[in-house]
Design a protein around this motif. Structure first.
Motif, PDB file in Angstrom:
ATOM      1  N   ILE A 209     -67.749   4.957  29.114  1.00 51.56           N
ATOM      2  CA  ILE A 209     -67.939   6.376  29.457  1.00 51.56           C
ATOM      3  C   ILE A 209     -67.869   6.551  30.965  1.00 51.56           C
ATOM      4  N   THR A 210     -68.552   5.678  31.685  1.00 54.11           N
ATOM      5  CA  THR A 210     -68.565   5.801  33.153  1.00 54.11           C
ATOM      6  C   THR A 210     -67.203   5.516  33.769  1.00 54.11           C
ATOM      7  N   SER A 211     -66.329   4.818  33.058  1.00 50.63           N
ATOM      8  CA  SER A 211     -64.974   4.608  33.583  1.00 50.63           C
ATOM      9  C   SER A 211     -64.255   5.937  33.763  1.00 50.63           C
ATOM     10  N   VAL A 212     -64.692   6.954  33.012  1.00 53.16           N
ATOM     11  CA  VAL A 212     -64.138   8.300  33.162  1.00 53.16           C
ATOM     12  C   VAL A 212     -64.985   9.129  34.121  1.00 53.16           C
ATOM     13  N   THR A 213     -66.313   9.133  33.912  1.00 50.11           N
ATOM     14  CA  THR A 213     -67.173   9.997  34.737  1.00 50.11           C
ATOM     15  C   THR A 213     -67.202   9.578  36.202  1.00 50.11           C
ATOM     16  N   GLU A 214     -66.984   8.288  36.477  1.00 49.64           N
ATOM     17  CA  GLU A 214     -67.045   7.806  37.852  1.00 49.64           C
ATOM     18  C   GLU A 214     -65.670   7.629  38.486  1.00 49.64           C
ATOM     19  N   ALA A 215     -64.640   8.127  37.822  1.00 48.20           N
ATOM     20  CA  ALA A 215     -63.297   8.076  38.412  1.00 48.20           C
ATOM     21  C   ALA A 215     -63.278   8.900  39.703  1.00 48.20           C
ATOM     22  N   LYS A 216     -62.493   8.460  40.658  1.00 51.85           N
ATOM     23  CA  LYS A 216     -62.451   9.128  41.962  1.00 51.85           C
ATOM     24  C   LYS A 216     -61.901  10.538  41.866  1.00 51.85           C
ATOM     25  N   SER A 217     -61.024  10.766  40.898  1.00 49.09           N
ATOM     26  CA  SER A 217     -60.425  12.086  40.727  1.00 49.09           C
ATOM     27  C   SER A 217     -59.925  12.214  39.298  1.00 49.09           C
ATOM     28  N   ALA A 218     -59.536  13.416  38.928  1.00 44.91           N
ATOM     29  CA  ALA A 218     -58.977  13.631  37.593  1.00 44.91           C
ATOM     30  C   ALA A 218     -57.750  12.758  37.375  1.00 44.91           C
ATOM     31  N   GLN A 219     -56.967  12.585  38.439  1.00 47.46           N
ATOM     32  CA  GLN A 219     -55.753  11.778  38.341  1.00 47.46           C
ATOM     33  C   GLN A 219     -56.049  10.310  38.105  1.00 47.46           C
ATOM     34  N   ASP A 220     -57.263   9.877  38.380  1.00 54.13           N
ATOM     35  CA  ASP A 220     -57.624   8.470  38.185  1.00 54.13           C
ATOM     36  C   ASP A 220     -58.203   8.190  36.806  1.00 54.13           C
ATOM     37  N   THR A 221     -58.371   9.212  35.981  1.00 58.36           N
ATOM     38  CA  THR A 221     -58.875   8.993  34.625  1.00 58.36           C
ATOM     39  C   THR A 221     -57.733   8.618  33.697  1.00 58.36           C
ATOM     40  N   VAL A 222     -58.063   7.991  32.607  1.00 56.81           N
ATOM     41  CA  VAL A 222     -57.048   7.584  31.639  1.00 56.81           C
ATOM     42  C   VAL A 222     -56.342   8.798  31.042  1.00 56.81           C
ATOM     43  N   TYR A 223     -57.020   9.935  31.010  1.00 56.64           N
ATOM     44  CA  TYR A 223     -56.441  11.115  30.367  1.00 56.64           C
ATOM     45  C   TYR A 223     -55.304  11.745  31.172  1.00 56.64           C
ATOM     46  N   SER A 253     -62.667  20.386  30.994  1.00 60.73           N
ATOM     47  CA  SER A 253     -62.947  20.028  29.595  1.00 60.73           C
ATOM     48  C   SER A 253     -63.350  18.571  29.409  1.00 60.73           C
ATOM     49  N   VAL A 254     -62.561  17.652  29.973  1.00 63.77           N
ATOM     50  CA  VAL A 254     -62.804  16.231  29.729  1.00 63.77           C
ATOM     51  C   VAL A 254     -64.040  15.735  30.467  1.00 63.77           C
ATOM     52  N   LEU A 255     -64.085  15.938  31.775  1.00 64.03           N
ATOM     53  CA  LEU A 255     -65.209  15.405  32.554  1.00 64.03           C
ATOM     54  C   LEU A 255     -66.552  15.995  32.133  1.00 64.03           C
ATOM     55  N   PRO A 256     -66.679  17.309  31.902  1.00 61.29           N
ATOM     56  CA  PRO A 256     -67.963  17.827  31.408  1.00 61.29           C
ATOM     57  C   PRO A 256     -68.371  17.223  30.061  1.00 61.29           C
ATOM     58  N   SER A 257     -67.388  16.993  29.183  1.00 66.69           N
ATOM     59  CA  SER A 257     -67.682  16.390  27.875  1.00 66.69           C
ATOM     60  C   SER A 257     -68.224  14.981  28.039  1.00 66.69           C
ATOM     61  N   TYR A 258     -67.588  14.201  28.901  1.00 64.65           N
ATOM     62  CA  TYR A 258     -68.023  12.830  29.132  1.00 64.65           C
ATOM     63  C   TYR A 258     -69.390  12.791  29.816  1.00 64.65           C
ATOM     64  N   ARG A 259     -69.632  13.706  30.753  1.00 65.30           N
ATOM     65  CA  ARG A 259     -70.923  13.713  31.440  1.00 65.30           C
ATOM     66  C   ARG A 259     -72.049  14.063  30.475  1.00 65.30           C
ATOM     67  N   LYS A 260     -71.792  15.021  29.593  1.00 67.47           N
ATOM     68  CA  LYS A 260     -72.793  15.379  28.587  1.00 67.47           C
ATOM     69  C   LYS A 260     -73.054  14.199  27.650  1.00 67.47           C
ATOM     70  N   LEU A 261     -71.988  13.506  27.254  1.00 66.39           N
ATOM     71  CA  LEU A 261     -72.134  12.343  26.383  1.00 66.39           C
ATOM     72  C   LEU A 261     -72.924  11.237  27.078  1.00 66.39           C
ATOM     73  N   LEU A 262     -72.625  10.975  28.336  1.00 67.94           N
ATOM     74  CA  LEU A 262     -73.323   9.928  29.070  1.00 67.94           C
ATOM     75  C   LEU A 262     -74.818  10.233  29.165  1.00 67.94           C
ATOM     76  N   GLN A 263     -75.159  11.471  29.452  1.00 64.09           N
ATOM     77  CA  GLN A 263     -76.569  11.846  29.520  1.00 64.09           C
ATOM     78  C   GLN A 263     -77.250  11.663  28.165  1.00 64.09           C
ATOM     79  N   PHE A 264     -76.575  12.075  27.109  1.00 65.66           N
ATOM     80  CA  PHE A 264     -77.127  11.918  25.761  1.00 65.66           C
ATOM     81  C   PHE A 264     -77.335  10.444  25.425  1.00 65.66           C
ATOM     82  N   MET A 265     -76.354   9.612  25.728  1.00 65.87           N
ATOM     83  CA  MET A 265     -76.463   8.189  25.414  1.00 65.87           C
ATOM     84  C   MET A 265     -77.611   7.535  26.179  1.00 65.87           C
ATOM     85  N   ARG A 266     -77.710   7.838  27.455  1.00 66.48           N
ATOM     86  CA  ARG A 266     -78.693   7.167  28.298  1.00 66.48           C
ATOM     87  C   ARG A 266     -80.105   7.686  28.097  1.00 66.48           C
ATOM     88  N   GLU A 267     -80.243   8.980  27.863  1.00 67.84           N
ATOM     89  CA  GLU A 267     -81.581   9.564  27.816  1.00 67.84           C
ATOM     90  C   GLU A 267     -82.135   9.732  26.413  1.00 67.84           C
TER      91      GLU A 267
END
Length: 604
Positions: A209-223, A253-267
């Motif tokens: 999950i963090t491989s997406v949320t911690e990408a330097k930019s949208a262009q650096d994500t797999v999507y 769309s993508v980054l907010p979804s991943y950030r919400k998922l990361l918070q849910f998983m961790r907390e």
């Protein structure tokens, strides 16, 4: 997203493993029998009723986006992600229950020989789908090996070649917030009733999950991958406009979804996931684990029976291991030899490229021997590529499927070169990247027959490792031992899986058993045991499937004597496609009765 690449990358986690106890005797279908016999068949009214049922259900199932694409010409991109909310899941259960009722109303005896196997395969398939809905497996869309978000990320790596594909992909990205939210709602429902993977198997899994949320930019994500290289024929201005839309879609769309998922998983999810390991500790756990045994082995054996088979087979394999130890004149016992194999640098690649090249070399060496053992060769080729970095730390050593052989180059000291021949035979050819295309290329077979049945597919792939001995694929005693270690790895799964899920074994007990009986590295042992813990029953497919194929071959050899042709036998097995093991056994009985003839007379 690329359904084929996704299926190959996530393997069994994305392939529908089907199964149920299948009654014998069975006859082969028209597509599975020699051509002359097929022409003599005369379908009756029961055939028409059955075909109407599966044709309608399959069309509906495709509309639900539940199936991986199997058509080589299917280059489309879905404009939305599947509906997975609880109401939709209830509708699916009701639909499949109605289908099963219709199937129960058909007398198998009234079906032509050309539909009896189709009926057995399809009914087992529907039974598995019903069981998954009844146990609400959609509330646990992850395990230690993969998860719904990593499956999506895998599909994003597909190159897209038209403006329509790219625009449809953008629409799919826009649907991600809805999809992720529905997955979280389902996971929260599973959490409330204790239906989660064990907590220990989830530690560190948020790295994908963090491989997406911690990408330097949208262009650096797999999507963003499909927008990096676009068709040269597309005007530059149009390319730039699409890239700008992609950045916006990922950011909104993508980054907010991943950030919400990361918070849910961790907390929420990981802190409250269940502590117990056993599937039998889940809600209605005994019935649930037995349903997974049925699904993944296509038999009705009990956990106790499977456990004892595992112990017996492990004893036989250890005897073979001791023979190799004597052959190389190693002075020491099995544990000392295993430690030697795990630590001597001569057995390990120094670079990822070296591991990839060794894997490719083995695959090409097989090409020089294939004509001696197979008559029918698939048209589909496969590529050898590394497992993506975001999945590699928790991924298995390799995985294969139509068009791809994935090799895990992460943590090279855990990837023994003496195991590469066995791994390559299993995952590429004549294993998964060979068997699956052969099945897909068969004509006159309903589309549901392309679904993957783990006991058959994994059994064939493990049989391929053993076949490598007589094919001359192993060049040193150490490579032979690597094959035996892999055989022990799969036989020990019968012991470990049932031990964990039915006999109260701890994680350490399971790790110790693999450490004492295989040459797997510590890293592989840890990731494999976590996979078995979080994915009940799947590990049982391999060795039981191989045993069935070996028994069928021995029966055919004994019955046919000098008429036995290894190429005709292998072609007969592979032409079936994925089927429950009793169906395979019945087909070999027909093969024997027909005098061991090839299913492809044109190749004789």
């Amino acid at each position: 997203m690329d359904k084929k690449f996704n299926a190959a990358l996530t393997g069994a986690s994305m392939l529908l493993a089907l199964g149920a106890a299948v009654s014998l005797p069975l006859q082969a279908t028209a597509a599975d029998k020699p051509a002359a016999a097929a022409r003599a068949e005369r379908p009756g009214p029961a055939d028409a009723r059955f075909k109407a049922i599966y044709t309608q259900e399959w069309k509906w199932r495709q509309s639900q986006k539940l199936e991986e694409g199997e058509d080589d010409d299917d280059s489309g991109v879905d404009t939305s992600l599947p509906r997975i909310d609880a109401a939709t899941q209830k509708q699916r259960l009701d639909y499949w229950l109605a289908v099963m009722k219709k199937l129960d109303g058909i007398s198998e005896k009234q079906l032509s020989a050309g539909e009896k196997v189709n009926y057995q395969v399809y009914k087992a398939q529907i039974a598995a789908l019903i069981a998954a809905q009844q146990f609400r497996e959609f509330e646990k869309p992850l395990n230690a090996d993969s998860a719904f978000w990593s499956n999506l990320a895998s599909g994003a790596r597909r190159p897209l070649t038209t403006e329509k594909q790219l625009r449809d992909y953008l629409k799919q990205l826009a649907d991600m917030p809805r999809y992720f939210n529905d997955e979280i709602v389902n996971m929260r429902a599973g959490l409330a009733r204790g239906f989660t993977p064990p907590k220990v198997t989830l530690v560190g899994r948020d790295s994908s999950i963090t491989s997406v949320t911690e990408a330097k930019s949208a262009q650096d994500t797999v999507y963003y991958f499909p927008f990096k290289t676009m068709p040269a024929s597309m005007p530059a201005a149009q390319q730039e406009a699409l890239r700008a839309e992609a950045v916006k879609a990922i950011e909104t769309s993508v980054l907010p979804s991943y950030r919400k998922l990361l918070q849910f998983m961790r907390e929420e999810y990981v802190p409250h996931a269940r502590e117990a390991l056993a599937a039998e500790s889940l809600p209605d756990g005994k019935a649930y684990y037995q349903s997974k045994i049925v699904e993944f082995t296509t038999t009705s054996m009990s956990a106790d029976q499977i456990h004892q088979i595992g112990l017996s087979e492990m004893a036989k394999i250890r005897a073979e291991m001791h023979d190799v130890i004597k052959q190389v004149a190693f002075e020491g016992d099995l544990p000392a030899f295993l430690q030697f194999l795990r630590t001597d640098p001569r057995f390990y690649a120094r670079t990822p490229e070296e591991l990839l090249m060794r894997s490719a070399w083995v695959a090409k060496k097989f090409d020089g021997k294939v004509s001696q053992y197979f008559g029918y060769l698939p048209r589909r080729r496969f590529a050898v590529i590394p497992v993506p970095d975001d999945q590699a730390p928790f991924y298995t050593s390799g995985r294969g499927g139509p068009g791809v052989y994935l090799v895990n180059t992460y943590n090279l000291p855990s990837r023994a070169l003496y195991s590469v021949p066995a791994l390559t035979l299993h995952e590429s050819a004549p294993g998964h990247a060979f068997q699956m295309p052969v099945a897909m290329e068969q004509k006159g077979r309903p589309a549901f027959r392309n679904a993957y049945i783990s006991a058959f597919g994994e059994g064939w792939a493990l049989y391929s490792e053993r076949l490598g001995v007589e094919m001359g694929m192993y060049e040193t005693p150490y490579e032979i031992f690597g094959m035996l270690s892999y055989q022990a790895w799969r036989a020990s799964r019968l012991v470990v899986d049932t031990g964990i899920h039915s006999k109260g074994w701890t994680r350490k007990q399971a790790q110790d058993y693999l450490h004492e009986n295989t040459a797997l590295s510590e890293h592989e042992i840890e990731t494999e045991v976590d996979r078995y813990i979080s994915w009940p029953g799947q590990a049982l497919s391999y060795y039981l499937g191989e045993m069935s194929i070996i028994a069928a071959r021995r029966k055919a050899e004994a019955a046919l004597g000098t008429k036995f042709d290894i190429r005709a036998f292998h072609d007969t097995v592979l032409q079936l496609g994925s089927v429950p093991l009793p169906v395979l056994e019945a087909r070999i009985d027909t093969f024997i009765a027909d005098g061991g003839k090839s299913p492809y007379p044109q190749l004789d």
